[in-house]
Motif scaffolding. Structure first.
Motif, PDB file in Angstrom:
ATOM      1  N   VAL A  10      -2.616  -8.799   1.452  1.00  0.00           N
ATOM      2  CA  VAL A  10      -2.957  -7.024   1.372  1.00  0.00           C
ATOM      3  C   VAL A  10      -3.582  -6.716   2.314  1.00  0.00           C
ATOM      4  N   LEU A  11      -3.447  -5.644   3.081  1.00  0.00           N
ATOM      5  CA  LEU A  11      -3.724  -5.220   4.510  1.00  0.00           C
ATOM      6  C   LEU A  11      -4.497  -3.894   4.278  1.00  0.00           C
ATOM      7  N   CYS A  12      -5.366  -3.404   5.034  1.00  0.00           N
ATOM      8  CA  CYS A  12      -5.897  -2.019   5.126  1.00  0.00           C
ATOM      9  C   CYS A  12      -4.817  -1.240   6.078  1.00  0.00           C
ATOM     10  N   GLU A  13      -4.670  -0.041   6.033  1.00  0.00           N
ATOM     11  CA  GLU A  13      -3.991   0.760   6.536  1.00  0.00           C
ATOM     12  C   GLU A  13      -4.199   0.604   8.414  1.00  0.00           C
ATOM     13  N   GLU A  14      -5.376   0.584   8.692  1.00  0.00           N
ATOM     14  CA  GLU A  14      -5.547   0.383  10.058  1.00  0.00           C
ATOM     15  C   GLU A  14      -5.173  -0.923  10.746  1.00  0.00           C
ATOM     16  N   ASP A  15      -5.527  -2.118  10.123  1.00  0.00           N
ATOM     17  CA  ASP A  15      -5.121  -3.330  10.433  1.00  0.00           C
ATOM     18  C   ASP A  15      -3.458  -3.379  10.495  1.00  0.00           C
ATOM     19  N   HIS A  16      -2.543  -2.583   9.408  1.00  0.00           N
ATOM     20  CA  HIS A  16      -1.238  -2.731   9.507  1.00  0.00           C
ATOM     21  C   HIS A  16      -0.693  -2.116  10.485  1.00  0.00           C
ATOM     22  N   ASP A  17      -1.213  -1.148  10.982  1.00  0.00           N
ATOM     23  CA  ASP A  17      -0.712  -0.215  12.134  1.00  0.00           C
ATOM     24  C   ASP A  17      -1.208  -0.822  13.377  1.00  0.00           C
ATOM     25  N   ARG A  18      -2.255  -1.473  13.571  1.00  0.00           N
ATOM     26  CA  ARG A  18      -2.414  -1.893  14.737  1.00  0.00           C
ATOM     27  C   ARG A  18      -1.773  -3.282  15.068  1.00  0.00           C
ATOM     28  N   LEU A  19      -1.510  -4.249  13.854  1.00  0.00           N
ATOM     29  CA  LEU A  19      -1.014  -5.414  14.052  1.00  0.00           C
ATOM     30  C   LEU A  19       0.678  -5.330  14.221  1.00  0.00           C
TER      31      LEU A  19
ATOM     32  N   ALA B 210       7.156  -9.837  10.227  1.00  0.00           N
ATOM     33  CA  ALA B 210       7.542 -10.227   9.022  1.00  0.00           C
ATOM     34  C   ALA B 210       6.305 -10.002   7.755  1.00  0.00           C
ATOM     35  N   GLU B 211       4.978 -10.537   8.171  1.00  0.00           N
ATOM     36  CA  GLU B 211       3.968 -10.489   7.258  1.00  0.00           C
ATOM     37  C   GLU B 211       3.447  -9.047   7.228  1.00  0.00           C
ATOM     38  N   MET B 212       3.858  -8.141   8.139  1.00  0.00           N
ATOM     39  CA  MET B 212       3.420  -6.751   8.064  1.00  0.00           C
ATOM     40  C   MET B 212       4.423  -6.060   7.048  1.00  0.00           C
ATOM     41  N   GLN B 213       5.664  -6.723   7.090  1.00  0.00           N
ATOM     42  CA  GLN B 213       6.456  -5.891   6.299  1.00  0.00           C
ATOM     43  C   GLN B 213       6.274  -6.357   4.651  1.00  0.00           C
ATOM     44  N   ARG B 214       6.025  -7.553   4.460  1.00  0.00           N
ATOM     45  CA  ARG B 214       5.690  -7.993   3.044  1.00  0.00           C
ATOM     46  C   ARG B 214       4.204  -7.320   2.509  1.00  0.00           C
ATOM     47  N   ALA B 215       3.251  -7.126   3.377  1.00  0.00           N
ATOM     48  CA  ALA B 215       1.999  -6.932   2.944  1.00  0.00           C
ATOM     49  C   ALA B 215       2.098  -5.517   2.178  1.00  0.00           C
ATOM     50  N   ARG B 216       1.040  -5.657   1.200  1.00  0.00           N
ATOM     51  CA  ARG B 216       0.658  -4.364   0.215  1.00  0.00           C
ATOM     52  C   ARG B 216      -0.180  -3.689   1.346  1.00  0.00           C
ATOM     53  N   VAL B 217      -0.203  -2.529   1.535  1.00  0.00           N
ATOM     54  CA  VAL B 217      -1.091  -1.641   2.324  1.00  0.00           C
ATOM     55  C   VAL B 217      -1.978  -0.529   1.617  1.00  0.00           C
ATOM     56  N   VAL B 218      -3.234  -0.573   1.775  1.00  0.00           N
ATOM     57  CA  VAL B 218      -4.295   0.083   1.251  1.00  0.00           C
ATOM     58  C   VAL B 218      -5.154   0.768   2.095  1.00  0.00           C
ATOM     59  N   LYS B 219      -5.846   1.628   1.607  1.00  0.00           N
ATOM     60  CA  LYS B 219      -7.072   2.362   2.271  1.00  0.00           C
ATOM     61  C   LYS B 219      -8.007   1.173   2.406  1.00  0.00           C
ATOM     62  N   ARG B 220      -8.584   1.409   3.446  1.00  0.00           N
ATOM     63  CA  ARG B 220      -9.699   0.385   3.894  1.00  0.00           C
ATOM     64  C   ARG B 220     -10.760   0.187   2.858  1.00  0.00           C
ATOM     65  N   SER B 221     -11.167   1.459   2.291  1.00  0.00           N
ATOM     66  CA  SER B 221     -11.928   1.234   1.299  1.00  0.00           C
ATOM     67  C   SER B 221     -11.792   0.784  -0.184  1.00  0.00           C
ATOM     68  N   ALA B 222     -10.395   0.442  -0.151  1.00  0.00           N
ATOM     69  CA  ALA B 222      -9.681  -0.115  -1.431  1.00  0.00           C
ATOM     70  C   ALA B 222      -9.575  -1.616  -1.257  1.00  0.00           C
ATOM     71  N   LEU B 223      -9.686  -2.241  -0.022  1.00  0.00           N
ATOM     72  CA  LEU B 223      -9.548  -3.501   0.288  1.00  0.00           C
ATOM     73  C   LEU B 223     -10.576  -4.420  -0.167  1.00  0.00           C
ATOM     74  N   PRO B 224     -10.293  -5.295  -0.997  1.00  0.00           N
ATOM     75  CA  PRO B 224     -11.446  -6.142  -1.461  1.00  0.00           C
ATOM     76  C   PRO B 224     -12.140  -6.950  -0.431  1.00  0.00           C
ATOM     77  N   GLU B 225     -13.585  -7.296  -0.722  1.00  0.00           N
ATOM     78  CA  GLU B 225     -14.388  -8.104   0.537  1.00  0.00           C
ATOM     79  C   GLU B 225     -13.973  -9.371   0.504  1.00  0.00           C
ATOM     80  N   THR B 226     -13.067  -9.913  -0.250  1.00  0.00           N
ATOM     81  CA  THR B 226     -12.678 -11.284  -0.241  1.00  0.00           C
ATOM     82  C   THR B 226     -11.356 -11.449   0.516  1.00  0.00           C
TER      83      THR B 226
END
Length: 137
Positions: free
Chosen positions: A14-23, A43-59
């Motif tokens: 899972v990635l936040c939107e900002e990281d997904h866009d920049r990567l 390939a990693e970007m394409q398979r990632a579930r993308v969420v808002k940064r506030s929804a990205l777990p700290e782990t």
């Protein structure tokens, strides 16, 4: 009787939107100079579930995270995931444009990932902990 083998399926990431866009943009930018690594990152970007940064777990390992992981030989390492211009392995700042950097992004504590090194050797790592106390510009 055949011994069960480990599944080659990659773990969910899972990635936040900002990281997904920049990567994704970074993968496009390096496609001519480092096509193999760009393909793996994309390939990693394409398979990632993308969420808002506030929804990205700290782990979850994201850009700027300090990640401690164990390799298949039992060695533990702690690195901070950074963009290439901020990389300094002596300071533990690992570029996302390395095979292990790509392997770590989006993983959660406890997840395992198989990845191929620059020497074409297969490796495996397990994320032990993730800290979000580092900011990346």
């Amino acid at each position: 009787m055949k011994t069960p083998s480990r599944s080659p399926t990659k773990p969910r990431i899972v990635l936040c939107e900002e990281d997904h866009d920049r990567l994704s943009a970074l993968a496009d930018a390096v496609a001519d100079n480092a096509p193999d690594l760009a393909d793996v990152l994309m390939a990693e970007m394409q398979r990632a579930r993308v969420v808002k940064r506030s929804a990205l777990p700290e782990t979850v390992a994201r850009m700027g995270s300090r990640v401690t992981f164990r390799t298949e030989n039992g060695r533990e390492r702690t690195v901070t995931l950074v963009f290439p211009k901020e990389a300094d392995i002596a300071l533990g700042r690992l570029s996302i444009l390395t095979p292990v950097g790509v392997a770590l992004i989006g993983l959660s504590e406890g997840q395992n990932m198989r990845w191929t090194g620059r020497d074409s050797t297969d490796h495996e790592l397990t994320v032990l902990s993730v800290a979000q106390d580092v900011d990346v510009a």
